[in-house]
Design an enzyme around this catalytic site. Structure first.
Site, mmCIF file in Angstrom:
data_model
loop_
_atom_site.group_PDB
_atom_site.id
_atom_site.type_symbol
_atom_site.label_atom_id
_atom_site.label_comp_id
_atom_site.label_asym_id
_atom_site.label_seq_id
_atom_site.Cartn_x
_atom_site.Cartn_y
_atom_site.Cartn_z
ATOM 1 C CD GLU A 167 -2.999 -1.161 2.255
ATOM 2 O OE1 GLU A 167 -2.904 -0.331 3.179
ATOM 3 O OE2 GLU A 167 -3.930 -1.992 2.194
ATOM 4 C CD GLU A 358 -4.007 -5.891 3.527
ATOM 5 O OE1 GLU A 358 -4.847 -5.061 3.942
ATOM 6 O OE2 GLU A 358 -2.782 -5.731 3.626
HETATM 7 O O1 IFM Z 1 -4.648 -3.480 8.893
HETATM 8 C C1 IFM Z 1 -4.544 -2.893 7.639
HETATM 9 C C2 IFM Z 1 -3.356 -3.465 6.889
HETATM 10 O O2 IFM Z 1 -2.168 -3.325 7.589
HETATM 11 C C3 IFM Z 1 -3.201 -2.756 5.557
HETATM 12 N N1 IFM Z 1 -4.431 -2.757 4.825
HETATM 13 C C4 IFM Z 1 -5.641 -2.370 5.495
HETATM 14 C C5 IFM Z 1 -5.777 -3.133 6.808
HETATM 15 C C6 IFM Z 1 -7.077 -2.729 7.526
HETATM 16 O O3 IFM Z 1 -7.109 -1.364 7.759
#
Ligand code: IFM
Length: 446
Positions: A167, A358
């Site tokens: 990210e 994710e």
């Molecule tokens: O917990 C975070 C993760 O570290 C990165 N992506 C989003 C998740 C939820 O906010």
């Protein structure tokens, strides 16, 4: 006749975590300080004064946690390596105890038939590198590539897939523009530099992976991707949504996948911060050298209108629609947008494999089952329409340290008691296990 939704053979049914969010043991085995250790000490930075010092004690409970994953029938796990465990000072001396820990963890996973997807940078920059300028300094991209090369050397015989950077937009915006994440900077120009150096670090690391000569090794970025919806069906709002999509999504996807930085976003940034003179000749070539998959971190969409509000840009992020369900963090739940996103990525970057690296939510657990069901069905629709989605990693395996919100939000399929550290599989974890074991989910809507 069964109307279940069946996933292709070999589909990866995984969960995801990151080192700082679960490991704890921040002083064990020679680990150096990270920017998050430092940031957690800033009064008021983290809700409730929480820190990752203990987190889920995954560092010391890794065997138990891997056995639990295996008992759920999961065949994939996305974990991150803590850079300061491997290079406590960011560069220079390698810490053999840090390497030994991950060595054992990788072996453990493989022994249970769980394929590791390893993230190299999930935000825990060694503090000594931050003291030398952090990601705003070009040299950090080179130190990252050195660290990556050491990891390829240590684990590349067993780990095939690598997420280089997690990210980059969030690191830029929350960490360097808004000061809400480590290192807590509020410097818009610095954030653009930082995001460029993160991508440069990715390109250099991907090059280092190629140089290992391992033909099946793969590298990619996990992007925080937000599909965009214009607030109203007007030219102005459509232009705003396109602009914001550039700021959040295309600024990263385009250069990594060989299209160079998008001209419209470059113009916005130059208007905001002046010439991007830190983008050296050849950088875009380096950034584009060798990404093998797109990591999709998907949580929600952004509704955007024309006007000022999102930093220095001519668009405004709207609160969302009243008739759309929300998570407990007030994020809109829109699984259809995941289908659209995967199809868009397939259209814009044909032939590039997609991994949902994710996806998850803070919800009571009945609603988490519905969330999982809806999002896996969304992935299934994208697969049916031809998108090459190889796997899904639910965020997260365990309830863990949710950055500036501390331990309040619980994203896990497995509940973690904050006092005893006892793990209890939630109904959603059992539901996901059944899906993983059978390779299918019930029809949708249920
Ligand atoms: O917990 C975070 C993760 O570290 C990165 N992506 C989003 C998740 C939820 O906010």
């Amino acid at each position: 006749m069964s109307t279940e939704l069946r996933f292709p053979p070999g589909f990866r049914w995984g969960t995801a975590t990151s080192a700082y969010q679960v490991e704890g043991a921040t002083r064990a085995d020679g680990r150096g300080e990270s920017v998050w250790d430092r940031f957690c000490r800033v009064p008021g930075a983290i809700e409730n004064g929480d820190t990752g010092d203990d987190a889920c004690q995954h560092y010391h409970r890794a065997d138990e946690d891997v056995a639990l994953m295996a008992s759920l029938g999961l065949n994939a796990y996305r974990l991150s390596l803590a850079w300061p465990r491997i290079f406590p000072a960011g560069d220079g001396r390698l810490e053999p105890r840090g390497l030994a820990h991950y060595d054992r963890l990788v072996d453990r996973l493989l022994a249970h038939g769980i394929t590791p997807l390893v993230t190299l940078y999930h935000w825990d920059l060694p503090q000594p590198l931050q003291d030398r300028g952090g990601w705003r300094d070009r040299a950090t991209a080179h130190r990252f590539a050195d660290y990556a090369a050491a990891c390829f050397d240590a684990f590349g015989d067993r780990v095939r897939d690598w997420v280089t950077i997690n990210e980059p937009w969030i690191v830029g915006v929350l960490g360097h523009q808004l000061g809400l994440h480590a290192p807590g900077e509020r410097d818009v120009a610095g954030s653009v530099r930082a995001m460029h150096h993160l991508l440069l670090g990715h390109g250099l690391a991907a090059g280092a992976l190629r140089a290992t000569g391992r033909p099946d090794a793969r590298a990619g970025v996990a992007y925080s991707l937000f599909p965009h919806t214009p607030a109203a069906d007007t030219d102005a709002d459509r232009a705003a949504a396109h602009g914001s999509d550039g700021y959040v999504n295309r600024w990263f996807l385009d250069p990594v996948h060989g299209r160079g930085y998008p001209a419209d976003v470059r113009e916005h940034w130059e208007n905001a911060v002046g010439p991007l003179d830190f983008v050296a000749d050849g950088d875009e070539r380096t950034i584009a050298a060798g990404s093998d998959f797109i990591g999709v971190n998907y949580y929600t969409r952004r509704i955007v209108s024309a006007g000022r509000g999102d930093g220095p840009f001519p668009w405004k992020v709207e609160p969302g629609r009243d008739d759309v369900p929300r998570t407990d963090l007030n994020w809109e739940i829109v699984p259809d947008e995941l289908t659209g996103l995967l199809l868009r990525l397939h259209r814009d970057h044909p032939g590039v494999p997609l991994l949902v690296t994710e996806n998850g939510a803070v919800l009571d657990d009945d609603r988490r089952v519905a969330f999982l069901h809806g999002h896996l069905a969304a992935v299934h629709r994208a697969l049916a329409a031809g998108a090459p989605v190889e796997g899904y990693y639910h965020w997260s395996f365990l309830d863990n340290f949710e950055w500036a919100m501390g331990y309040r939000p619980r994203f896990g399929l497995v509940h973690v008691d904050r006092t005893t550290q006892r793990r209890t599989v939630k109904d959603s974890g059992r539901w996901y296990a059944a899906a993983a074991r059978s390779g299918a989910i019930p029809p949708w809507p249920a």
